[in-house]
Scaffold this active site. Structure first.
Site, mmCIF file in Angstrom:
data_model
loop_
_atom_site.group_PDB
_atom_site.id
_atom_site.type_symbol
_atom_site.label_atom_id
_atom_site.label_comp_id
_atom_site.label_asym_id
_atom_site.label_seq_id
_atom_site.Cartn_x
_atom_site.Cartn_y
_atom_site.Cartn_z
ATOM 1 N N CYS A 96 13.302 11.366 5.989
ATOM 2 C CA CYS A 96 13.412 11.024 7.410
ATOM 3 C C CYS A 96 14.844 11.173 7.899
ATOM 4 O O CYS A 96 15.086 11.299 9.091
ATOM 5 C CB CYS A 96 12.880 9.623 7.661
ATOM 6 S SG CYS A 96 13.558 8.403 6.543
ATOM 7 N N GLU A 130 9.452 16.126 15.328
ATOM 8 C CA GLU A 130 9.753 16.022 13.900
ATOM 9 C C GLU A 130 8.853 16.981 13.107
ATOM 10 O O GLU A 130 7.633 16.898 13.176
ATOM 11 C CB GLU A 130 9.520 14.588 13.411
ATOM 12 C CG GLU A 130 9.992 14.390 11.983
ATOM 13 C CD GLU A 130 9.689 12.998 11.440
ATOM 14 O OE1 GLU A 130 8.611 12.461 11.750
ATOM 15 O OE2 GLU A 130 10.527 12.466 10.689
ATOM 16 N N LYS A 163 0.838 -1.204 0.000
ATOM 17 C CA LYS A 163 0.000 0.000 0.000
ATOM 18 C C LYS A 163 0.870 1.248 0.000
ATOM 19 O O LYS A 163 1.534 1.563 0.986
ATOM 20 C CB LYS A 163 -0.899 0.050 1.232
ATOM 21 C CG LYS A 163 -1.935 1.170 1.090
ATOM 22 C CD LYS A 163 -2.567 1.567 2.407
ATOM 23 C CE LYS A 163 -1.925 2.757 3.052
ATOM 24 N NZ LYS A 163 -1.942 3.989 2.262
ATOM 25 N N GLU A 213 10.171 1.536 10.192
ATOM 26 C CA GLU A 213 11.125 2.620 9.915
ATOM 27 C C GLU A 213 10.368 3.913 10.125
ATOM 28 O O GLU A 213 9.479 4.245 9.332
ATOM 29 C CB GLU A 213 11.603 2.555 8.462
ATOM 30 C CG GLU A 213 12.349 1.294 8.100
ATOM 31 C CD GLU A 213 13.680 1.174 8.795
ATOM 32 O OE1 GLU A 213 14.214 2.193 9.266
ATOM 33 O OE2 GLU A 213 14.172 0.042 8.889
#
Ligand code: TXE
Length: 484
Positions: free
Chosen positions: A285, A388, A176, A251
């Site tokens: 990231c 973040e 997906k 991750e």
């Protein structure tokens, strides 16, 4: 594809509409307008994909490695052949500069297939001898139907980083992509068909996290999940998998330190830091969003870095000279704006950027743009330095010594990657050893060797991908013990 054409799911080797018949607008971030429709699939589509993957598993898992390798190599070749088509789709979907998609994302996607296609030809099996008693050997067998979920920032690169090892070792997959960036996965389906990948080996179900992603993670027939995305979603994926004892690789996000010692080659450190701060509008990231500079070099670094960043050309992603494109979505743009406002409240000084620029051209009038933004003067422990942001925003903070900066670097819930810039070799080793991140780059950033383990510590994830780690993750070890 013409405008507002429908993307389809790829199930059992066929392009099929979502069973419920519903679609979502696929927005082009550079214009803020829909340019195609993405299936708003649901559990019925996932069921169809799981059934196809289950059906394909026995034959695919018994297919000789040489044949699986041949098909994966063909997929890589076809991605290379269609580089321009893929790069354009990636740029339109994500808002990243076309030049970046062409030079980085798409070539890395084809090299993922190439790497794992050849890796499976060179595996070794372990055997353990017990004197006079028995010997053991380890079979590593594919695990069955695996679920692969990927985010919007590097759509084809990250999805292929999962698909390639998973199917190379003989699993079948339900994948997906992010609902924000579905197009390259759709094109990948076409390529897999042309490459002769048997029906059902790779199934791609398009749609949202709640309607498709969570159905995949909770599905009892999908025992293995590889997920890349935000930490909040990662927690949900872990929770969904735990009661079923799924094998899960996560991750997740990062708040990566980029440390510049005064003895660094400052030209290289500045050039590297511009990239590590703002590549893909900071939506990687691995981006170094917290820059720490040793005090003797601080003023010069801030001045020269800011000057170099101000030269980045922000513009229409489809224009060749553009260095900085659009932010992926309105929501993400709002998140970035929120954090820049918060930085001001937390005492930060905006050294560069900080407010939405005028649109680069008429086509991009309603696009989601934010300029590269440099913030100084923030306390290390403030929210902007801990959470973040995932956008073109970096903070720069001075430090006085090695111990102090190691403390700063580790003062975060994340632990994905870090960069250290120094000419002192001993220091490089010392610091690398003490930083709690899955990757430490010394005098470089984003250098990728597909053989090395990749992943995060702390809230940046669980498990490692890459090379041997990926081959192990996607196989189940079984010990066979034979008495003498
Ligand atoms: O990511 P999500 P979003 C970070 C970044 C960003 C934040 C949210 O900080 O601001 O995450 O971004 C699917 N079960 N990163 O919301 O939701 C979703 O459809 C299963 C960092 O876009 O994590 C998509 O395919 N799946 C990051 C994928 O998960 C679910 C890259 C990732 O989306 C799901 C992207 C659920 N309950 C964002 N909910 C990185 N570290 O690379 C959503 N998904």
């Amino acid at each position: 594809m013409t405008q507002l054409d429908q993307i389809q799911n790829f199930i059992d080797g066929q392009f099929v509409p979502p069973i419920g018949g519903k679609y979502l607008d696929n927005i082009e971030p550079a214009t803020g307008k829909p340019y195609s429709l993405v299936p708003d699939s649901d559990s019925r589509d996932v069921e169809a994909a799981v059934a196809a993957a289950e059906k394909a598993f026995p034959a695919w898992s018994r297919t000789p490695a040489a044949e699986r390798s041949r098909i994966l190599l063909r997929i890589a070749e076809l991605i290379d052949r269609d580089l321009e088509k893929f790069a354009r789709a990636e740029s339109v979907d994500t808002g990243k500069p076309l030049s970046l998609a062409r030079s980085l994302d798409i070539p890395r996607a084809s090299s993922n297939f190439r790497f794992f296609a050849t890796a499976i030809l060179h595996t070794e099996n372990e055997a353990h001898m017990m004197d006079g008693v028995a010997f053991n050997y380890t079979l590593r067998q594919p695990r069955g139907v695996v679920g692969l979920i990927s985010p919007w920032n590097l759509p084809l690169y990250l999805l292929s980083w999962k698909i390639a090892p998973a199917i190379a070792v003989g699993n079948t997959a339900v994948a997906k992509p992010s609902e924000l960036t579905p197009m390259t996965a759709f094109l990948l389906g076409e390529v897999c068909r042309e490459a002769g990948l048997p029906n059902g080996v790779l199934n791609i179900v398009q749609g949202t996290g709640p309607n498709v992603g969570s159905v995949i993670t909770a599905h009892p027939k999908i025992g293995t999940i590889s997920f890349t995305g935000g930490t909040v979603t990662g927690r949900k994926v872990a929770q969904a998998g735990a009661p079923l004892f799924k094998k899960v690789s996560l991750e997740l996000g990062g708040k990566n330190p980029n440390i510049i010692f005064a003895d660094a080659d400052l030209d290289a450190a500045i050039a590297g830091s511009v990239r590590s701060s703002f590549a893909n509008q900071g939506q990687v990231c691995l981006c170094g969003s917290r820059v720490f500079v040793e005090r003797p070099a601080y003023d010069e670094f801030v001045r020269r870095f800011t000057e170099k960043v101000s030269q980045l050309k922000q513009g229409d992603p489809l224009e060749e000279k553009t260095d900085q494109g659009a932010i992926v979505s309105k929501m993400q743009l709002e998140k970035v704006t929120f954090y820049v406002d918060l930085a001001k409240q937390e005492g930060g000084r905006i050294a560069l950027g900080g407010a939405a620029p005028p649109p680069p051209n008429e086509r991009c009038r309603d696009g989601y743009f934010f300029p590269p933004t440099v913030i100084t003067g923030l306390p290390v422990g403030c929210r902007v330095n801990r959470e973040e942001i995932f956008g073109p925003v970096v903070t720069i903070t001075p430090f006085d010594n090695e111990d102090e900066v190691i403390g700063y670097a580790n003062d975060t819930d994340y632990g994905l990657a870090s960069s250290v810039w120094t000419q002192n070799l001993s220091r490089a080793h010392r610091v690398a050893e003490q930083i709690h991140t899955g990757t430490v780059w010394v005098n470089c950033w984003l250098v990728r060797d597909l053989r090395v383990p990749f992943g995060g510590m702390k809230q940046s994830g669980v498990g490692r991908e890459g090379g041997e780690e990926a081959l192990r993750f996607f196989t189940e070890p079984k010990n066979v013990c034979i008495a003498k």
